[in-house]
Design a protein around this motif. Structure first.
Motif, PDB file in Angstrom:
ATOM      1  N   TYR A 156       0.826  -1.194   0.000  1.00  0.00           N
ATOM      2  CA  TYR A 156       0.000   0.000   0.000  1.00  0.00           C
ATOM      3  C   TYR A 156       0.866   1.252   0.000  1.00  0.00           C
ATOM      4  O   TYR A 156       1.931   1.304   0.602  1.00  0.00           O
ATOM      5  CB  TYR A 156      -0.919  -0.007   1.222  1.00  0.00           C
ATOM      6  CG  TYR A 156      -1.805  -1.219   1.289  1.00  0.00           C
ATOM      7  CD1 TYR A 156      -2.894  -1.360   0.431  1.00  0.00           C
ATOM      8  CD2 TYR A 156      -1.544  -2.251   2.188  1.00  0.00           C
ATOM      9  CE1 TYR A 156      -3.707  -2.474   0.479  1.00  0.00           C
ATOM     10  CE2 TYR A 156      -2.351  -3.371   2.250  1.00  0.00           C
ATOM     11  CZ  TYR A 156      -3.425  -3.478   1.390  1.00  0.00           C
ATOM     12  OH  TYR A 156      -4.222  -4.590   1.433  1.00  0.00           O
ATOM     13  N   HIS A 157       0.363   2.285  -0.683  1.00  0.00           N
ATOM     14  CA  HIS A 157       1.112   3.531  -0.736  1.00  0.00           C
ATOM     15  C   HIS A 157       1.197   4.178   0.644  1.00  0.00           C
ATOM     16  O   HIS A 157       2.239   4.700   1.038  1.00  0.00           O
ATOM     17  CB  HIS A 157       0.449   4.502  -1.720  1.00  0.00           C
ATOM     18  CG  HIS A 157       1.087   5.863  -1.750  1.00  0.00           C
ATOM     19  ND1 HIS A 157       2.333   6.078  -2.307  1.00  0.00           N
ATOM     20  CD2 HIS A 157       0.660   7.063  -1.272  1.00  0.00           C
ATOM     21  CE1 HIS A 157       2.645   7.358  -2.179  1.00  0.00           C
ATOM     22  NE2 HIS A 157       1.659   7.974  -1.554  1.00  0.00           N
ATOM     23  N   ASP A 158       0.087   4.144   1.386  1.00  0.00           N
ATOM     24  CA  ASP A 158       0.063   4.710   2.723  1.00  0.00           C
ATOM     25  C   ASP A 158       0.477   3.621   3.719  1.00  0.00           C
ATOM     26  O   ASP A 158      -0.255   2.659   3.931  1.00  0.00           O
ATOM     27  CB  ASP A 158      -1.344   5.225   3.047  1.00  0.00           C
ATOM     28  CG  ASP A 158      -1.389   5.952   4.377  1.00  0.00           C
ATOM     29  OD1 ASP A 158      -0.368   5.946   5.089  1.00  0.00           O
ATOM     30  OD2 ASP A 158      -2.434   6.530   4.696  1.00  0.00           O
ATOM     31  N   LYS A 159       1.628   3.777   4.326  1.00  0.00           N
ATOM     32  CA  LYS A 159       2.169   2.739   5.217  1.00  0.00           C
ATOM     33  C   LYS A 159       2.027   3.106   6.687  1.00  0.00           C
ATOM     34  O   LYS A 159       2.768   2.599   7.530  1.00  0.00           O
ATOM     35  CB  LYS A 159       3.637   2.490   4.869  1.00  0.00           C
ATOM     36  CG  LYS A 159       3.848   1.866   3.500  1.00  0.00           C
ATOM     37  CD  LYS A 159       5.329   1.592   3.263  1.00  0.00           C
ATOM     38  CE  LYS A 159       5.535   0.764   2.002  1.00  0.00           C
ATOM     39  NZ  LYS A 159       5.030   1.412   0.788  1.00  0.00           N
ATOM     40  N   TRP A 194       9.905  -3.069  -0.362  1.00  0.00           N
ATOM     41  CA  TRP A 194       8.579  -3.140   0.243  1.00  0.00           C
ATOM     42  C   TRP A 194       8.470  -2.286   1.509  1.00  0.00           C
ATOM     43  O   TRP A 194       7.375  -1.880   1.887  1.00  0.00           O
ATOM     44  CB  TRP A 194       8.238  -4.589   0.573  1.00  0.00           C
ATOM     45  CG  TRP A 194       7.790  -5.362  -0.626  1.00  0.00           C
ATOM     46  CD1 TRP A 194       7.224  -4.869  -1.765  1.00  0.00           C
ATOM     47  CD2 TRP A 194       7.858  -6.783  -0.812  1.00  0.00           C
ATOM     48  NE1 TRP A 194       6.944  -5.879  -2.646  1.00  0.00           N
ATOM     49  CE2 TRP A 194       7.319  -7.072  -2.089  1.00  0.00           C
ATOM     50  CE3 TRP A 194       8.320  -7.833  -0.040  1.00  0.00           C
ATOM     51  CZ2 TRP A 194       7.219  -8.360  -2.586  1.00  0.00           C
ATOM     52  CZ3 TRP A 194       8.229  -9.120  -0.541  1.00  0.00           C
ATOM     53  CH2 TRP A 194       7.690  -9.387  -1.803  1.00  0.00           C
ATOM     54  N   THR A 203       9.896   0.687   2.093  1.00  0.00           N
ATOM     55  CA  THR A 203      10.039   2.130   1.922  1.00  0.00           C
ATOM     56  C   THR A 203       8.983   2.681   0.981  1.00  0.00           C
ATOM     57  O   THR A 203       8.242   1.934   0.336  1.00  0.00           O
ATOM     58  CB  THR A 203      11.432   2.466   1.367  1.00  0.00           C
ATOM     59  OG1 THR A 203      11.638   1.736   0.157  1.00  0.00           O
ATOM     60  CG2 THR A 203      12.511   2.086   2.366  1.00  0.00           C
ATOM     61  N   GLU A 204       8.936   3.974   0.880  1.00  0.00           N
ATOM     62  CA  GLU A 204       7.995   4.656   0.010  1.00  0.00           C
ATOM     63  C   GLU A 204       8.743   5.410  -1.077  1.00  0.00           C
ATOM     64  O   GLU A 204       9.732   6.091  -0.808  1.00  0.00           O
ATOM     65  CB  GLU A 204       7.150   5.648   0.810  1.00  0.00           C
ATOM     66  CG  GLU A 204       6.336   5.015   1.914  1.00  0.00           C
ATOM     67  CD  GLU A 204       5.565   6.055   2.695  1.00  0.00           C
ATOM     68  OE1 GLU A 204       5.407   7.172   2.178  1.00  0.00           O
ATOM     69  OE2 GLU A 204       5.135   5.754   3.822  1.00  0.00           O
ATOM     70  N   GLY A 205       8.287   5.269  -2.307  1.00  0.00           N
ATOM     71  CA  GLY A 205       8.837   6.047  -3.403  1.00  0.00           C
ATOM     72  C   GLY A 205      10.277   5.741  -3.749  1.00  0.00           C
ATOM     73  O   GLY A 205      10.979   6.570  -4.312  1.00  0.00           O
ATOM     74  N   ASN A 230       9.089  -1.346   9.610  1.00  0.00           N
ATOM     75  CA  ASN A 230       7.934  -1.823   8.850  1.00  0.00           C
ATOM     76  C   ASN A 230       7.889  -3.355   8.920  1.00  0.00           C
ATOM     77  O   ASN A 230       8.354  -4.048   8.014  1.00  0.00           O
ATOM     78  CB  ASN A 230       8.022  -1.365   7.397  1.00  0.00           C
ATOM     79  CG  ASN A 230       6.727  -1.593   6.631  1.00  0.00           C
ATOM     80  OD1 ASN A 230       5.954  -2.480   6.962  1.00  0.00           O
ATOM     81  ND2 ASN A 230       6.491  -0.796   5.605  1.00  0.00           N
TER      82      ASN A 230
END
Length: 202
Positions: free
Chosen positions: A2-5, A124, A126-128, A149
């Protein structure tokens, strides 16, 4: 992923979800006891004392047999709860039955995927961030990234185990596709060793 973690990184969210999951399993399995009559506490206490001192108890009277059946029903309820002692006992019985049917295992394998060193787990977690085979991160930075995470670590572990079963063992593949030959059966249990890593043995 998911984008929002925000939920993946919330330290309390996994405990809340797991607690609700266990309560649901317990309540669902406990419905079979809702109509059970109450028994004399003296009988229950006598059974408990005998089991504590002698290790065994043989019910004789009808009241003792009824009370003993309640214990078996409770055992049945606990067997449907993940991580319970009864669930582990059922798993051992399942494994023994499998060995009696197919024979003793030829290979014993312990698999511990290295989530602190694998770029897929970093991707998986991290974001972006772009997936790359090499990350310019120190060992401590990688640990913080994965520990922040746990969902990514769990997903990575599940992915690696599934890949091991599919490609190394050759399960559901063509004959002879497994590294160890044709697999007649496999059995795996997971454990957490207190070092933020999950291990499976098969």
């Amino acid at each position: 992923m998911y984008h929002d973690k925000r939920f993946q990184k919330d330290p309390n969210f996994p405990f809340a979800v797991f607690s609700h999951h266990l309560m649901k399993q317990t309540s669902s399995a406990g419905f079979l006891l809702t109509e059970k009559p109450k028994f004399d506490e003296i009988i229950i206490q006598r059974m408990s004392d005998t089991l504590r001192t002698e290790g065994t108890f043989k019910p004789i009277t009808s009241e003792e047999k009824d009370a003993y059946q309640v214990i078996r029903d409770l055992d049945l309820v606990a067997g449907k709860v993940d991580g319970s002692l009864t669930g582990k006992k059922y798993a051992r019985n399942e494994l023994w039955s499998l060995m009696m049917s197919e024979g003793a295992p030829t290979w014993y394998v312990t698999l511990t995927p290295s989530d602190f060193n694998h770029p897929l787990c970093f991707y998986w977690a991290t974001e972006g961030i772009k997936y790359e085979l090499e990350f310019n991160l120190t060992k401590d930075a990688r640990k913080v990234l994965v520990l922040d995470n746990p969902v990514a670590g769990a997903r990575f572990f599940n992915f690696m185990v599934e890949m091991f079963i599919k490609h190394i063992l050759g399960v559901d593949g063509p004959p002879g596709s497994g590294v160890f030959g044709d697999v007649s059966y496999y059995y795996a249990n997971n454990e957490e060793q207190g070092l933020s890593k999950v291990t499976t043995g098969s």
